[in-house]
Structures are given as structure tokens and as C-alpha cells.
Design a protein around this motif. Structure first.
Motif, PDB file in Angstrom:
ATOM      1  N   HIS B  37      18.372  32.388  93.422  1.00  0.00           N
ATOM      2  CA  HIS B  37      18.486  31.181  92.602  1.00  0.00           C
ATOM      3  C   HIS B  37      18.344  31.475  91.109  1.00  0.00           C
ATOM      4  O   HIS B  37      18.978  30.826  90.291  1.00  0.00           O
ATOM      5  CB  HIS B  37      17.508  30.102  93.061  1.00  0.00           C
ATOM      6  CG  HIS B  37      16.096  30.311  92.656  1.00  0.00           C
ATOM      7  ND1 HIS B  37      15.252  31.173  93.318  1.00  0.00           N
ATOM      8  CD2 HIS B  37      15.373  29.797  91.631  1.00  0.00           C
ATOM      9  CE1 HIS B  37      14.066  31.145  92.724  1.00  0.00           C
ATOM     10  NE2 HIS B  37      14.112  30.336  91.704  1.00  0.00           N
ATOM     11  N   ALA B  40      21.702  32.626  89.948  1.00  0.00           N
ATOM     12  CA  ALA B  40      22.629  31.501  89.852  1.00  0.00           C
ATOM     13  C   ALA B  40      22.358  30.694  88.581  1.00  0.00           C
ATOM     14  O   ALA B  40      23.281  30.322  87.854  1.00  0.00           O
ATOM     15  CB  ALA B  40      22.507  30.606  91.087  1.00  0.00           C
ATOM     16  N   LEU B  41      21.075  30.430  88.312  1.00  0.00           N
ATOM     17  CA  LEU B  41      20.725  29.652  87.122  1.00  0.00           C
ATOM     18  C   LEU B  41      21.085  30.418  85.848  1.00  0.00           C
ATOM     19  O   LEU B  41      21.552  29.847  84.868  1.00  0.00           O
ATOM     20  CB  LEU B  41      19.227  29.326  87.128  1.00  0.00           C
ATOM     21  CG  LEU B  41      18.756  28.373  88.223  1.00  0.00           C
ATOM     22  CD1 LEU B  41      17.228  28.301  88.252  1.00  0.00           C
ATOM     23  CD2 LEU B  41      19.339  26.976  88.025  1.00  0.00           C
ATOM     24  N   GLU B  42      20.869  31.721  85.878  1.00  0.00           N
ATOM     25  CA  GLU B  42      21.168  32.556  84.711  1.00  0.00           C
ATOM     26  C   GLU B  42      22.669  32.564  84.413  1.00  0.00           C
ATOM     27  O   GLU B  42      23.095  32.379  83.269  1.00  0.00           O
ATOM     28  CB  GLU B  42      20.677  33.980  84.957  1.00  0.00           C
ATOM     29  CG  GLU B  42      20.983  34.943  83.842  1.00  0.00           C
ATOM     30  CD  GLU B  42      20.651  36.389  84.218  1.00  0.00           C
ATOM     31  OE1 GLU B  42      21.408  37.012  85.003  1.00  0.00           O
ATOM     32  OE2 GLU B  42      19.634  36.901  83.735  1.00  0.00           O
ATOM     33  N   SER B  43      23.467  32.754  85.460  1.00  0.00           N
ATOM     34  CA  SER B  43      24.910  32.814  85.260  1.00  0.00           C
ATOM     35  C   SER B  43      25.440  31.486  84.734  1.00  0.00           C
ATOM     36  O   SER B  43      26.302  31.443  83.851  1.00  0.00           O
ATOM     37  CB  SER B  43      25.611  33.193  86.563  1.00  0.00           C
ATOM     38  OG  SER B  43      26.988  33.324  86.340  1.00  0.00           O
ATOM     39  N   GLU B  44      24.891  30.387  85.263  1.00  0.00           N
ATOM     40  CA  GLU B  44      25.284  29.057  84.787  1.00  0.00           C
ATOM     41  C   GLU B  44      24.969  28.921  83.293  1.00  0.00           C
ATOM     42  O   GLU B  44      25.802  28.452  82.500  1.00  0.00           O
ATOM     43  CB  GLU B  44      24.534  27.981  85.587  1.00  0.00           C
ATOM     44  CG  GLU B  44      24.775  26.568  85.105  1.00  0.00           C
ATOM     45  CD  GLU B  44      23.987  25.535  85.926  1.00  0.00           C
ATOM     46  OE1 GLU B  44      24.605  24.885  86.765  1.00  0.00           O
ATOM     47  OE2 GLU B  44      22.764  25.386  85.714  1.00  0.00           O
ATOM     48  N   ILE B  46      24.534  31.279  80.992  1.00  0.00           N
ATOM     49  CA  ILE B  46      25.365  32.163  80.165  1.00  0.00           C
ATOM     50  C   ILE B  46      26.752  31.534  79.971  1.00  0.00           C
ATOM     51  O   ILE B  46      27.299  31.501  78.871  1.00  0.00           O
ATOM     52  CB  ILE B  46      25.495  33.559  80.815  1.00  0.00           C
ATOM     53  CG1 ILE B  46      24.129  34.270  80.797  1.00  0.00           C
ATOM     54  CG2 ILE B  46      26.556  34.407  80.110  1.00  0.00           C
ATOM     55  CD1 ILE B  46      24.107  35.569  81.597  1.00  0.00           C
ATOM     56  N   HIS B  47      27.288  31.008  81.064  1.00  0.00           N
ATOM     57  CA  HIS B  47      28.590  30.342  81.006  1.00  0.00           C
ATOM     58  C   HIS B  47      28.565  29.182  79.997  1.00  0.00           C
ATOM     59  O   HIS B  47      29.472  29.019  79.178  1.00  0.00           O
ATOM     60  CB  HIS B  47      28.966  29.851  82.409  1.00  0.00           C
ATOM     61  CG  HIS B  47      30.230  29.061  82.467  1.00  0.00           C
ATOM     62  ND1 HIS B  47      30.262  27.710  82.719  1.00  0.00           N
ATOM     63  CD2 HIS B  47      31.518  29.426  82.288  1.00  0.00           C
ATOM     64  CE1 HIS B  47      31.510  27.281  82.700  1.00  0.00           C
ATOM     65  NE2 HIS B  47      32.295  28.300  82.435  1.00  0.00           N
TER      66      HIS B  47
END
Lengths: 433, 330
Positions: B37, B40-44, B46-47
Motif C-alpha cells: 500500500h 501504491a500511495l507513493e506512485s499515486e 508522484i504521478h
């Protein structure tokens, strides 16, 4: 540090879900129950709603008060828009998109559903499958939510009758057969008394399936994205131009689907130029392989003209590149669709001018019949033919949510006025609904 | 097949070998790789930051030296290195900050080699833009004035902030890209729908967007991320002995702004701060947690919300945050 080991959340997964129910189906009570029984309600929140319940003269604590957000809503006793709630168990972290079930249901539910892995559709056991339940199921199907839970609530008010439950399941099942719903689970429950939400309770012994919490913790989420087709919309071009990185040129973005390795051949769309992956750069250092939904920086072998809005794909997995296509639109604005106007479409990292060349039909969301239409109004869903100024690089929404979805923006006031899901190229038959 | 070929003529053919796929979706499982998780939160996040950098003409990132904005800086490093940040950092200084936090702020900015803009409420007070009832009054509600003035001064069209939806009821209903009108105001009933992760960043001149990349993080996620990334945070987040006064349901740190009134006594307790804000209203909690690991353990079992425990200004009414946000607070 044994205390930490015993409550390690480090390797838990993330599950996003949405709750859909008609007014008075007990949706707020269900969310309150989930939070309460999973010990996710804080003492100060509990004491605040206990006071409010007492002040309003309720006998027990009204758990639905937990999800009442804003002052305006409390005054009017309604829920505006989408609210997000968070809770975690040692197994998973959960994000609930809580959407109200009244007039704006289509707009709100589509918004909440767009990022959800799972939808809970609440049905009042006394009332059975209502028109609204059908709408909710249809919207879940349209937006392509991978998992659906039919929660037959208020079982306490029908004497926990197995017959009632099975009749409702059968009715829902027949209706859902016409939709694109893959995994449907049916759970009888009483959110008020807590039966089959987190605890099993002792009134539903005839039911041997999972409790709602069991299901939320165990439903597989790792294959909800397309892992086959590599899609990398370029967000930014990185050119540090420092002493040591004078020639570095990196394409920054998120892998929306599929995976990529150093050495893979890639094609840049829409230009069609090809090259190979030279480096996959991350803050932690270069890696050999990356997979959706990682955010990375890609460097390629050749010096090509690539900018934001372009998409890198693998050569064997080419998407469509067209200026005309058909899409389902969900209209979100109180200003109706005007086919004479130009709008903006934002699709992946590309924003283009667009025109609706034809409204193929409007969908009657109650009967699911197609009707001819001159326009689309707030909460309407319809299929349209679109023409865009610059080609878009897309897959059908059914195949790939990330490259099949778009929003429509009104250039005059910058509002987001519609959500779109691409079905097929122009004149090509493609099932969307 | 024939209809497919006809359709191909409609395509803007990018290169030979375009294939129109009609077969059902076959999904292959990836090589076993854990994507938890936090990933997932990190990638969101950064995006989200990259969308701001690409689409907004003149953004800034609000950095206070608090834990949430410390996380934002690491996310910005992940989003933009090996390049520089495509925006300056900005701090709205109430003049009532903990000195350790200001020292930390300046040190961290220097490490990163990025630019920091500081705009201070003292200036707003001197210019008569902010009028306080008393010198020691909490300055949190008035930060909005200084913030809005700074946005106008630099013509920022986007401010990246570290607010989270789990903090407060009004935040729970706010978008990740939250539109503000030319008066800096938030209208909760008239927000832009936010679908998938396609963000509408468009504004007219004078309007701006507040962007919250860690909207979906909880207090526990933030601490777990600080542990995972081994991020330094100001010392006052860890247990230490401090002179405090019990007032209402909370503890207030003794300082030149907070002195005991009649009947109140000063106690020396082991405390830590869960948030770092205005010294006159940020309450520490009693805690022995002296490391990030111990804070995570304590946060995972804590029974009081972050703002409930630590912010006197949010307790004045059930709707305090909603009102402040409507007035332009971030």
C-alpha cells in the motif's frame, strides 16, 4: 520491538471500494459498523457522535453520524458528493468512497466508482431489488468495477429469513446476467446489529459464506489492472543539463499497464518512431524491469522528438491511434451537451479539442433501453461519436481503463463536465453498456 | 475480418503493423513482486506532482518543516530527480513556530539545494492586513491572509500541500486538485468531479488550485513512510521532557506565548508532538515514544484522532476547519 512486528502494516495491500445504496438502506450505518467493529473509530469521534445522538434523542449511538461531513449537510440532513474514509486491518488498508444515493447518484457514483476495486450494493431485505439497485449495478458494470458485493441488509427486520435472502439473490442474479459483472458475492446482514459485517453474529447460522470483512480482506486485487499491454504516457521530459548529466534525457511517467525491461523495443505514438529502452531510472537507482503502476523515468537509445502527451508502447502491443471513436459519456454538468460546441478532452497526458459528431443514443437507466437524444443532461448516460483535433492513442475501456478513459472539460469555465469511456473506433461495433 | 480491415482505414496509421485487437482480455500474472500500500500511495503521489509540474504554469510546494511536508519533499525528489524541482518551496511563517522546526526547515532546504520562499505573518500584521485581538492569540486562522497575499505576489497558480483526508471531516470531501476562486475560497458544494486519475488543472488568471498528493494517506501511513525512507524529522516529534500546562482537554507547551493563568500549574511531563504548528495552540501528547518505530506502534493503537488530540483551534466548533477552508486556508 516486538510491538511493531505484531502490528506490521508494511506489506498490506490497498483496496478501494465504494458503497451504493438508496436512501435509508442503512449505508451510513454499515460504514459506521465497519469502522466501529474494526476498531477504526477514534474515541473523540465516538464521543462527538454520542453527544449528538443524545441531543437528538436517539436511544443508541447513531453510527451513521460518523459519515455526515459538512455543516451544510448536517443542517439539511443530506450527504453532498463523495467523501473518502480510511481504515486498516493488519491485512489491508481500505479506502471507502462514500457516495450518497439521492438525485445526483449517477454523477457521484461514477466518480467514486472510477477508482474502485469493489462495489457494495446495499439492498433493503424488506424491499428487495429496486429500480435504484438496478441502476447501481448497471453503473458498476459500466465503470467496470471488478468485484461486486450485494449486501442484503436489514435481515433483522425479516426475521433473518433465508427464503427472503435467496429470493433477492435470485432476482439480482437474473438481472445481472445481462451486464458485464464478473465476480458477484451475496451476503445477508444486519448492519444495525452487526451480523455478518465484521462479526458473524448468531442469527444467520444458515449462511456459511464469508462476512463482509472477510471478503474485503481476501478478494484478490492484484490483477485488476491490465498487466499485458505496456502503456507509458509521457508526463514530463527530464533534462537536468548539469555538468555530469549534460546529455541525459529522461521520460517521466507512470506505467499505466504492462511491464517494461531494459533492452525492450518501444514505439512512440502517435509519431510511430521506434527505439529501445536504455535505462529505467528511479530515485533508488536504475532497475532492469518495472511494472504497472510504478512511476519511473525511462531513457531510450535514440535521440527522438518525444514530449508530453506521447505514449511509449511495446512494438507487439500496439493500441489504436485515431481521431474518431465512439464512447460512452456520463454527463456531470448542469449545462447540457451542446453538439455545436467544441470541448476539451483530457485523455492520459494529452489534452485535445473535441466535437460530438453524433449522439448515438441516450440510455434509460431504469429500463436499459436505448433512446434517441438531441442532448445529454446532468446524470444522463449515452453513447456518442467523437471527433478530436489531434489523434489519441487509446485502447477500449473494457480492455484497459487507463488508456480508455477521459474527461471532458468546458473551456469557458474550466469545469469537468463529463466522464468518457472509449468503446471502439468509429463505426466499429463495440459493446460498452 | 472484413469490417476490421475497413475500420483500419479510419486509423491514423502510426507505422506498419497496426493490429486491431478484438480478442478477449487475457491477463497474465506478473512475476511475483510485492507492491504494497505504501508503494501504491507513493506512485499515486508522484504521478500527481508530475501532473502539476507539467500542466501548471507557476506552482509552489508548501513546506513547513512538519512531517507531512517532509514526506512531500521526498516524493518530490522521487518525482523529479535527477532534475531539479520545477517549483520553489514556500513557508508561511506565523512567527509562532517552534525554533527547532525552523532550524530543521532551513537545514533540509539547504541539503536539497532547492529554493525556499518565506512569507511571514509579522509582515501581514505590520501592514495592517491581519489584525489580532491579542498578541498571544493563535495565528493559525490568519495564515490564509498571508498565504493568499503570497499567491498574489508570485502569481502562483498551484500550491502543493500536505493535507490528508483522514485529518478532518471537511478534508474528507475535498478533491486532490482543489479549485479556489479568485478570492482563494473553497466551495464544497461546487467541486469539480474527479474521475480515475485524470486531473483537471485548468484555471483562469487569478484563480488557483491547491493540490494534495497525500490526500489518501493516513497518519500511520506517513509514519510508516518516514520509517521506510529513513527521513529525518524535527526532534519535537519524539518524546522529551517539557514544561506544560493543562488547559481544557489538552496540554499546552509553556513558552513566551503560553503562561499559566490563575489556578493553572506548570508540570514537567514526557511528551511528544503529533503535529507542529502555531506554538500557542499546538498541544503535545503524553508519550514515551522516542523513535519512529515506537511512534508507529503507538499510532497504530491510538484511540484519539490527530487533530482531536493536538489542535485547540479545531475544537472550537464542529465546523471550524470547513469555515477556515472556505476562507482560503489550505
Amino acid at each position: 520491538m516486538s510491538a511493531i512486528e505484531s502490528i506490521s502494516f508494511d506489506h498490506s495491500e490497498l483496496l478501494r471500494f465504494i458503497t451504493a445504496g438508496s436512501v435509508d438502506d442503512g449505508k451510513s450505518t454499515l460504514i459506521g459498523r465497519l469502522l466501529h467493529d474494526s476498531k477504526s473509530i477514534f474515541e473523540d469521534q465516538l464521543s462527538a457522535i454520542t453527544h449528538t445522538s443524545q441531543r437528538r434523542g436517539f436511544e443508541a449511538v447513531d453510527l451513521s453520524l460518523l459519515t455526515d461531513g459538512l455543516q451544510a449537510e448536517r443542517e439539511q440532513g443530506i450527504t453532498i458528493d463523495v467523501a473518502y474514509r480510511y481504515f486498516a486491518t493488519p491485512k489491508r488498508k481500505f479506502i471507502i468512497a462514500d457516495t450518497p444515493g439521492h438525485e445526483q447518484y449517477t454523477r457521484n457514483m461514477v466518480t467514486g466508482a472510477s477508482t474502485a476495486n469493489l462495489a457494495i450494493i446495499l439492498i433493503d431485505a424488506r424491499k428487495g431489488v429496486l429500480t435504484q439497485s438496478r441502476r447501481h449495478a448497471y453503473l458498476a458494470s459500466l465503470v467496470g468495477i471488478p468485484h461486486l458485493v450485494v449486501a442484503v441488509n436489514k435481515m433483522d427486520l425479516v426475521d433473518y429469513s433465508r427464503d427472503v435472502f435467496e429470493r433477492i439473490c435470485e432476482e439480482f442474479h437474473v438481472f445481472a446476467a445481462g451486464l458485464h459483472l464478473k465476480n458477484i458475492a451475496y451476503i445477508p446482514m444486519s448492519a444495525l446489529n452487526g451480523d455478518m459485517v465484521v462479526e458473524r453474529g448468531d442469527k444467520l447460522d444458515w449462511y456459511d459464506g464469508m462476512t463482509l470483512m472477510d471478503l474485503l480482506e481476501n478478494v484478490p486485487v492484484d490483477h485488476d489492472i491490465n498487466l499485458e499491454d505496456f502503456r507509458f504516457p509521457v508526463q514530463l521530459v527530464c533534462r537536468p543539463q548539469t555538468e555530469e548529466l549534460r546529455d541525459f534525457r529522461g521520460y517521466m511517467g507512470r506505467i499505466e499497464s504492462g511491464s517494461i525491461r531494459v533492452g525492450d523495443s518501444v514505439q512512440v505514438l502517435p509519431s510511430g518512431l521506434t527505439s529501445r529502452i536504455k535505462e529505467i531510472v528511479t530515485y533508488e537507482g536504475n532497475v532492469d524491469e518495472a511494472i504497472a503502476p510504478q512511476s519511473v523515468t525511462l531513457a531510450i537509445e535514440d535521440h527522438l522528438d518525444i514530449s508530453r502527451g506521447d505514449m511509449l508502447v511495446k512494438i507487439a502491443q500496439i493500441p489504436q491511434v485515431t481521431k474518431e471513436f465512439n464512447a460512452m459519456l456520463c454527463w456531470l454538468s448542469d449545462q447540457n451537451l451542446d453538439p455545436r460546441r467544441k470541448y476539451l478532452i483530457k485523455h492520459t497526458t494529452r489534452t485535445v479539442k473535441a466535437m460530438v459528431s453524433r449522439i448515438d443514443y441516450r440510455l434509460d437507466i431504469n429500463s436499459l433501453n436505448h433512446e434517441p437524444a438531441e442532448t445529454l443532461k446532468m446524470n444522463d448516460i449515452g453513447r456518442v461519436s467523437l471527433k478530436v483535433h489531434q489523434p489519441l492513442v487509446w485502447d477500449s475501456y473494457h480492455r484497459n481503463h487507463a488508456t480508455g478513459s477521459f474527461i471532458v472539460i468546458d473551456e469557458a469555465n474550466n469545469n469537468t463536465i463529463a466522464a468518457g469511456m472509449i468503446c471502439a473506433a468509429k463505426d466499429q461495433a463495440g459493446s460498452c453498456d | 475480418m472484413n469490417t476490421m480491415l475497413n475500420d483500419m482505414e479510419e486509423l491514423v496509421t502510426p507505422a506498419p503493423g497496426v493490429v486491431v485487437k478484438t480478442e478477449p482480455v487475457v491477463i497474465k500474472r506478473p512475476v511475483a513482486r510485492h507492491f504494497g500500500h505504501l508503494d501504491a500511495l507513493e506512485s499515486e503521489a508522484i504521478h500527481i506532482m508530475r501532473e502539476v509540474a507539467a500542466e501548471c504554469a507557476n506552482p509552489t510546494l508548501l513546506f513547513s518543516g512538519g512531517k507531512d511536508s517532509i514526506v512531500l519533499l521526498r516524493l518530490a525528489e522521487k518525482a523529479f530527480r535527477p532534475g531539479r524541482f520545477p517549483f520553489p518551496l514556500m513557508h508561511i511563517d506565523t512567527g509562532h513556530n517552534f525554533p527547532e522546526v525552523i532550524e530543521f526547515r532551513d537545514r533540509r532546504v539547504k541539503q536539497l539545494g532547492e529554493r525556499l520562499i518565506v512569507r511571514s505573518m509579522e509582515d501581514s500584521i505590520r501592514q495592517g492586513r491581519v489584525v489580532l485581538r491579542s498578541e498571544n492569540q493563535s495565528r493559525n486562522p490568519f495564515q490564509s491572509v498571508t498565504l493568499l497575499d503570497a499567491i498574489a505576489e508570485f502569481q502562483f497558480d498551484a500550491c502543493i500541500g500536505g493535507a490528508r483526508r483522514d485529518e478532518e471531516k471537511a478534508r474528507a470531501k475535498e478533491r486532490i486538485f482543489s479549485f479556489r476562486d479568485e478570492f482563494g475560497q473553497w466551495d464544497p458544494k461546487n467541486q469539480r468531479p474527479e474521475l480515475w486519475d485524470i486531473y483537471n488543472t485548468r484555471v483562469h488568471p487569478g484563480e488557483n488550485i491547491r493540490v494534495f498528493p497525500i490526500s489518501n494517506w493516513t497518519e500511520l501511513d506517513v509514519w510508516e513512510y518516514i520509517a521506510r525512507e529513513e527521513l529525518e524529522v524535527p526532534h519535537i516529534y519524539f518524546a522529551h521532557k517539557r514544561d506544560v500546562i493543562r488547559r481544557g482537554t489538552g496540554l499546552l507547551p509553556l513558552s513566551h506565548l503560553v503562561q499559566p493563568t490563575e489556578g493553572e500549574k506548570v508540570e514537567n511531563l514526557m511528551v511528544r508532538f503529533r503535529t507542529v504548528g502555531d506554538m500557542s495552540c499546538t498541544c503535545p501528547v503524553e508519550s514515551p515514544a522516542a523513535s519512529v518505530g515506537e511512534i508507529i506502534a503507538e499510532t497504530a493503537i491510538t484511540r484519539i484522532t490527530e487533530r482531536g488530540a493536538t489542535r485547540m483551534d479545531d475544537q472550537t466548533s464542529e465546523a471550524s476547519m470547513e469555515r477556515r477552508k472556505k476562507e482560503g486556508y489550505f
